[in-house]
Motif scaffolding. Structure first.
Motif, PDB file in Angstrom:
ATOM      1  N   UNK A   1     -27.057  -9.817   8.353  1.00 33.70           N
ATOM      2  CA  UNK A   1     -26.328 -11.296   8.547  1.00 33.70           C
ATOM      3  C   UNK A   1     -25.422 -11.171   9.690  1.00 33.70           C
ATOM      4  N   UNK A   2     -25.480 -10.206  10.718  1.00 32.11           N
ATOM      5  CA  UNK A   2     -24.471 -10.141  11.842  1.00 32.11           C
ATOM      6  C   UNK A   2     -25.193 -10.862  12.821  1.00 32.11           C
ATOM      7  N   UNK A   3     -24.066 -11.696  13.584  1.00 31.06           N
ATOM      8  CA  UNK A   3     -24.620 -12.158  14.723  1.00 31.06           C
ATOM      9  C   UNK A   3     -23.881 -11.552  15.874  1.00 31.06           C
ATOM     10  N   UNK A   4     -25.043 -11.041  16.899  1.00 32.85           N
ATOM     11  CA  UNK A   4     -24.511 -10.412  18.062  1.00 32.85           C
ATOM     12  C   UNK A   4     -23.444 -11.007  18.878  1.00 32.85           C
ATOM     13  N   UNK A   5     -23.522 -12.471  19.052  1.00 33.16           N
ATOM     14  CA  UNK A   5     -22.488 -13.210  19.674  1.00 33.16           C
ATOM     15  C   UNK A   5     -21.074 -13.328  19.077  1.00 33.16           C
ATOM     16  N   UNK A   6     -21.095 -12.840  17.602  1.00 33.45           N
ATOM     17  CA  UNK A   6     -19.924 -13.074  16.906  1.00 33.45           C
ATOM     18  C   UNK A   6     -19.067 -11.629  16.645  1.00 33.45           C
ATOM     19  N   UNK A   7     -18.943 -11.103  17.944  1.00 32.68           N
ATOM     20  CA  UNK A   7     -18.303  -9.637  17.699  1.00 32.68           C
ATOM     21  C   UNK A   7     -16.914  -9.762  17.958  1.00 32.68           C
ATOM     22  N   UNK A   8     -16.126  -9.418  17.130  1.00 32.82           N
ATOM     23  CA  UNK A   8     -14.475  -9.837  17.267  1.00 32.82           C
ATOM     24  C   UNK A   8     -13.829  -8.307  17.372  1.00 32.82           C
ATOM     25  N   UNK A   9     -14.492  -7.173  17.863  1.00 32.56           N
ATOM     26  CA  UNK A   9     -14.234  -5.908  17.904  1.00 32.56           C
ATOM     27  C   UNK A   9     -12.615  -5.677  18.380  1.00 32.56           C
ATOM     28  N   UNK A  10     -12.182  -6.670  19.408  1.00 32.11           N
ATOM     29  CA  UNK A  10     -11.011  -6.423  20.113  1.00 32.11           C
ATOM     30  C   UNK A  10      -9.877  -7.272  19.503  1.00 32.11           C
ATOM     31  N   UNK A  11     -10.188  -7.938  18.554  1.00 33.35           N
ATOM     32  CA  UNK A  11      -8.964  -8.908  17.899  1.00 33.35           C
ATOM     33  C   UNK A  11      -8.409  -8.107  16.607  1.00 33.35           C
ATOM     34  N   UNK A  12      -7.813  -6.805  16.961  1.00 33.56           N
ATOM     35  CA  UNK A  12      -7.407  -6.025  15.942  1.00 33.56           C
ATOM     36  C   UNK A  12      -6.177  -6.525  15.470  1.00 33.56           C
ATOM     37  N   UNK A  13      -6.128  -6.699  14.105  1.00 31.53           N
ATOM     38  CA  UNK A  13      -4.931  -7.107  13.385  1.00 31.53           C
ATOM     39  C   UNK A  13      -4.303  -5.764  12.723  1.00 31.53           C
TER      40      UNK A  13
END
Length: 120
Positions: free
Chosen positions: A81-93
């Protein structure tokens, strides 16, 4: 994943959370819905994450975009269920932000392929 030191870890698409604890000096390639780590240091991650990656009481964590391909990866992304265009790798909390020095940074995308290489 607990207490790994100087390891090279590859995790294909996961439909839920992946949690690293007490790891240091690791190279991690990972695709998941949610990434969390606690008490980790000096790790490099090539990450696909459907939500904001979360770090807690961790230091010198380095992030780049998941940039790998293999024969069945597309199908595995779909089943997870992973969408390639929905990658938030850089939005680190970062739960423990350090005003003097950030606990995480972005590393060069060109260096991602080196995470899997064994050096002689």
């Amino acid at each position: 994943v607990d207490e790994c030191q100087d390891c090279r870890i590859f995790v294909g698409p996961v439909e839920s959370s992946v949690f690293f604890r007490n790891c240091s000096g690791c190279s991690i390639i990972l695709a998941c819905q949610q990434f969390r780590c606690r008490d980790c240091s000096d790790c490099k991650l090539a990450l696909y994450c459907g939500t904001e990656p979360i770090i807690e009481t961790s230091s010198n964590m380095q992030f780049a975009c998941f940039d790998f391909n293999y024969f069945s990866l597309r199908g595995q992304f779909a089943r997870a269920g992973l969408k390639p265009w929905n990658n938030k790798w850089w939005q680190v909390y970062d739960f423990n932000k350090n005003a003097d020095k950030s606990n995480w940074s972005i590393f060069d995308q060109e260096d991602v392929a080196k995470l899997l290489r064994l050096e002689a």
